[in-house]
Scaffold this motif. Sequence first.
Motif, PDB file in Angstrom:
ATOM      1  N   ILE A  61       0.846  -1.190   0.000  1.00 17.58           N
ATOM      2  CA  ILE A  61       0.000   0.000   0.000  1.00 17.58           C
ATOM      3  C   ILE A  61       0.890   1.252   0.000  1.00 17.58           C
ATOM      4  CG2 ILE A  61      -1.677   1.262   1.418  1.00 17.58           C
ATOM      5  CD1 ILE A  61      -3.035  -1.184   0.533  1.00 17.58           C
ATOM      6  N   ASP A  62       0.542   2.241  -0.837  1.00 18.17           N
ATOM      7  CA  ASP A  62       1.304   3.497  -0.792  1.00 18.17           C
ATOM      8  C   ASP A  62       1.123   4.156   0.563  1.00 18.17           C
ATOM      9  OD1 ASP A  62       2.237   4.041  -3.732  1.00 18.17           O
ATOM     10  OD2 ASP A  62       0.173   3.323  -3.864  1.00 18.17           O
ATOM     11  N   GLY A  63       2.167   4.826   1.006  1.00 15.53           N
ATOM     12  CA  GLY A  63       2.078   5.526   2.287  1.00 15.53           C
ATOM     13  C   GLY A  63       2.214   4.600   3.484  1.00 15.53           C
ATOM     14  N   HIS A  75       1.777  -3.309   4.588  1.00 16.79           N
ATOM     15  CA  HIS A  75       0.326  -3.205   4.691  1.00 16.79           C
ATOM     16  C   HIS A  75      -0.090  -2.611   6.027  1.00 16.79           C
ATOM     17  CE1 HIS A  75      -3.300  -4.469   2.512  1.00 16.79           C
ATOM     18  NE2 HIS A  75      -3.879  -4.478   3.711  1.00 16.79           N
ATOM     19  N   LEU A  76      -1.236  -1.931   6.010  1.00 15.61           N
ATOM     20  CA  LEU A  76      -1.824  -1.380   7.241  1.00 15.61           C
ATOM     21  C   LEU A  76      -3.301  -1.108   6.969  1.00 15.61           C
ATOM     22  CD1 LEU A  76      -0.304   2.262   7.531  1.00 15.61           C
ATOM     23  CD2 LEU A  76      -0.937   1.072   5.450  1.00 15.61           C
ATOM     24  N   SER A  77      -4.042  -0.764   7.989  1.00 17.55           N
ATOM     25  CA  SER A  77      -5.468  -0.515   7.782  1.00 17.55           C
ATOM     26  C   SER A  77      -5.661   0.833   7.096  1.00 17.55           C
ATOM     27  CB  SER A  77      -6.204  -0.518   9.119  1.00 17.55           C
ATOM     28  OG  SER A  77      -5.850   0.654   9.849  1.00 17.55           O
ATOM     29  N   ALA A  78      -6.823   1.008   6.481  1.00 17.40           N
ATOM     30  CA  ALA A  78      -7.123   2.273   5.802  1.00 17.40           C
ATOM     31  C   ALA A  78      -7.046   3.425   6.791  1.00 17.40           C
ATOM     32  CB  ALA A  78      -8.513   2.206   5.165  1.00 17.40           C
ATOM     33  N   GLN A  81      -3.460   4.244   7.623  1.00 14.26           N
ATOM     34  CA  GLN A  81      -2.806   4.907   6.486  1.00 14.26           C
ATOM     35  C   GLN A  81      -3.109   6.397   6.506  1.00 14.26           C
ATOM     36  OE1 GLN A  81      -3.664   6.396   3.444  1.00 14.26           O
ATOM     37  NE2 GLN A  81      -1.813   5.999   2.241  1.00 14.26           N
ATOM     38  N   LYS A  82      -4.381   6.713   6.752  1.00 18.48           N
ATOM     39  CA  LYS A  82      -4.816   8.104   6.785  1.00 18.48           C
ATOM     40  C   LYS A  82      -4.146   8.855   7.943  1.00 18.48           C
ATOM     41  CE  LYS A  82      -9.146  10.652   6.266  1.00 18.48           C
ATOM     42  NZ  LYS A  82     -10.605  10.539   6.308  1.00 18.48           N
ATOM     43  N   THR A  83      -4.139   8.225   9.108  1.00 18.37           N
ATOM     44  CA  THR A  83      -3.545   8.843  10.295  1.00 18.37           C
ATOM     45  C   THR A  83      -2.070   9.151  10.065  1.00 18.37           C
ATOM     46  OG1 THR A  83      -5.020   7.421  11.561  1.00 18.37           O
ATOM     47  CG2 THR A  83      -3.302   8.597  12.800  1.00 18.37           C
TER      48      THR A  83
END
Lengths: 488, 488
Positions: free
Chosen positions: B49-51, B153-156, B159-161
């Motif tokens: 996942i990006d970021g 990978h991480l949760s959506a 990622q936002k945080t």
Amino acid sequence: MFAEAEADPILSKDEFKPLEERLRAALLNAQYERLRKADKSLLIVVAGIDGAGKGATVNLLNEWMDPRHIRTLAYGPREGEELDRPPLWRYWRDLPPKGSTGIVFGSWYAPLIIEASRKKPNAEKIEAQAAAIMRFEAMLAAEGVQIIKLWFHLSAKAQKTRAQHLLASPETAWQVSPVDLKVNKRFDRIRAGGHVVLNHTDCGHAPWVVIPSADENMRAARTAEAVLAAMRQRGIPRIPPAFVAHSGSTRIVDRLGQLDYEAKVDKQDYESELGLLQGRLARAARSDKFQQRSLVLVFEGQDAAGKGGAIRRVTHALDARQFDITPIAAPSSEELARPYLWRFWRRIPRHGRIAIFDRSWYGRVLVERVEKLIAPAKWRRSYAEINDFEEQLVASGALVLKFWLAITPDEQLERFREREKSPFKNFKITPDDWRNRDKWREYAAATNELLTRTDVPHAPWHLVSANDKRYARLQVLRHIVEAMEDQL
Amino acid sequence: MFAEAEADPILSKDEFKPLEERLRAALLNAQYERLRKADKSLLIVVAGIDGAGKGATVNLLNEWMDPRHIRTLAYGPREGEELDRPPLWRYWRDLPPKGSTGIVFGSWYAPLIIEASRKKPNAEKIEAQAAAIMRFEAMLAAEGVQIIKLWFHLSAKAQKTRAQHLLASPETAWQVSPVDLKVNKRFDRIRAGGHVVLNHTDCGHAPWVVIPSADENMRAARTAEAVLAAMRQRGIPRIPPAFVAHSGSTRIVDRLGQLDYEAKVDKQDYESELGLLQGRLARAARSDKFQQRSLVLVFEGQDAAGKGGAIRRVTHALDARQFDITPIAAPSSEELARPYLWRFWRRIPRHGRIAIFDRSWYGRVLVERVEKLIAPAKWRRSYAEINDFEEQLVASGALVLKFWLAITPDEQLERFREREKSPFKNFKITPDDWRNRDKWREYAAATNELLTRTDVPHAPWHLVSANDKRYARLQVLRHIVEAMEDQL
């Protein structure tokens, strides 16, 4: 100069046959005995009047010699990634290894010949281009590349006859290119241009030989003789000092001794300034203007001076897609078979990219000098070769920033001991490091000399006090950021 | 597959500290003991996942390991001369030598991930791309390249945080790219794409490891553990036959035995047809259409079969600027440190150019097989690797023409004797040639097998009766001319 060639001399079949036999055997023998067994390579530069049979001669050399050890290197106008690098880059890239021969079409003479053949040639341009060529060839010769330059020539009348003869038959007509037909009209200007070029660039270590080309046999025999003479030449010819770039005689300043080793930065200031500088670097490296430039970063310094740490603080701000780190290690067999600077030329960045050298071409005037790995004459001429190299980089749009990270002997000792104790740093410390330490003075003298001789306006040295790692890292970053912001 | 990572697990500072110490020491040790001393290299493929902190992880690996033996290989969209070659060309070009590590961003997975993350992914495209990747990785693994693939990978929500946290401070805001911000909106599709990619391409010799990336410590520890496990793996993992391309079981035909060795051409017919064919070749090679294609010519045959002579008749019609001859000699140290086909990949021509191989990648199933220089398993899988290689060349616009010049034992003997007598041909004959002659039958068997197994529609073999040199040369030229005229 062209008088004999323009008399269009002929070699009859009867004269040629026995000569051919002898020359072929001698060429092959020389290729094996003089070239492959000796520690050198051969460059045959092919130039002259269009339509004089240059292409045919290359085929002939491939037929007479062992073609497995010949590479034909042919160049048109610069294009693609070649435009991002200095004009000589493509020739460096393709330099044949020791033991082999390169035949060069469209060589580094092409721009000079074009300029010299203009209606009104620019004398200054010609002088400058010729001087750059002389430096390049002198460097090659000194590094074991034998150079012979062939100028294929014939009279205007013979040129016309040759083209018409080839055109007459559908089996050979395709050998005549539109350029060959046009050249006849410009014959006088190309002839005059040839005069200028040969006069400016003929020298003992890279001589021009005019090949009378009207007659096929004559052309073949003379070419073979010239190549043979070049291969038979022993050792490195004496290069007149006039042709060798030199860095001048300068008083060596003790720059290492004059540095303030007490400079430091506290942790809090460091962290906040580091982030800000990295932010500015990130913006500069991503700017549109940088896409037309490139960045070459050179890191030198004593062992344990903190080059690796400084490099990581720089790369931390960069897109991994944008940079390459080249740690200078033992050269590969492909590198050893070419002139010294080849291994660095092959790492020169395209526009929009960053090349980071962890140690560099300065190894020649540092470790190779101090450890006596090469003769003094070699490292002495290196200063000038390096200045020339960096000047070419800058002229092609690169920003060349050179950092010398300097620490004191006490600080180094402390870091060595720390490294030995640390389970994840002890790989960094080897017996070599301790040995180098014993030669601190010799290295310092070599350093002061290179800092003086290669501190040039187009690529100055940034001497950085590095006893405090934080201070050193900020200094490096600030220099890079300011240089980029200034130039972009 | 992503359940654990999307739970965003955390490693506290207290848990991390002692672990970090241990992992760093172990990584360095493995880098030296397992990689540098062993005969292999390591490729770390970075995706996810990006970021999720991929870039930061690369910096971390460089900090924890010895960065002098790591190369970060980052790729964007294909451009410039990359477009003239097969998609895998740039990865081949940059393969790190044995003893070192390559970290690959924007790897050969990029197109597959894009396809798999589409709204409506094309299942057939995915299958085909995944199969090509599996073949590539199986080949690398078999040639001593250890591969580990990391999916960050991480949760959506995390990622936002993470992006907002970085954006909040001017010191870190630049680390967030526009893509990182956009990804949150497409999170579900990239997640689904990741699922597909990992399911299709996970295997023992090149496993995927999902790295929980919400927490910096967790990400670092898991990455280090995965890299460590890869470096510690001993020897070459068993590669399931399903992943290895294979050329199938075929009845080997005695093609050498079926050839008409009496074919010949008289001198007069030869000369006139030679000129006409060279004229047609000259026109085809200079045509506009050829500027969008390339030509790869492979010359194989018994010693003294006349490969060199045939090549010269071809090059005679070409502009020297257009072709390169690569005689296959002993590999350099840089070549020996990479998978077998690397030395050929580096000679693949751009569009508009011609690469001529005087002997080729078939050496593996000829001399290396017959002289027992490699294990049978190696040359057996070579047929499929070679077919795959040539298929990629053809798909990228190359015309691949393979010539086998065949002579009879008597004819060879005569030519050997002739060579020994000739002062300018005796360099062509060595004790090796006589030794090879003693193994005529073994070479014939190996030849018949390769002619059967690698005679593929996209790159067929042209078996040429070569007892008569004139006949052979015309055959070669005619094949090239007709293939070019047919395709252009």
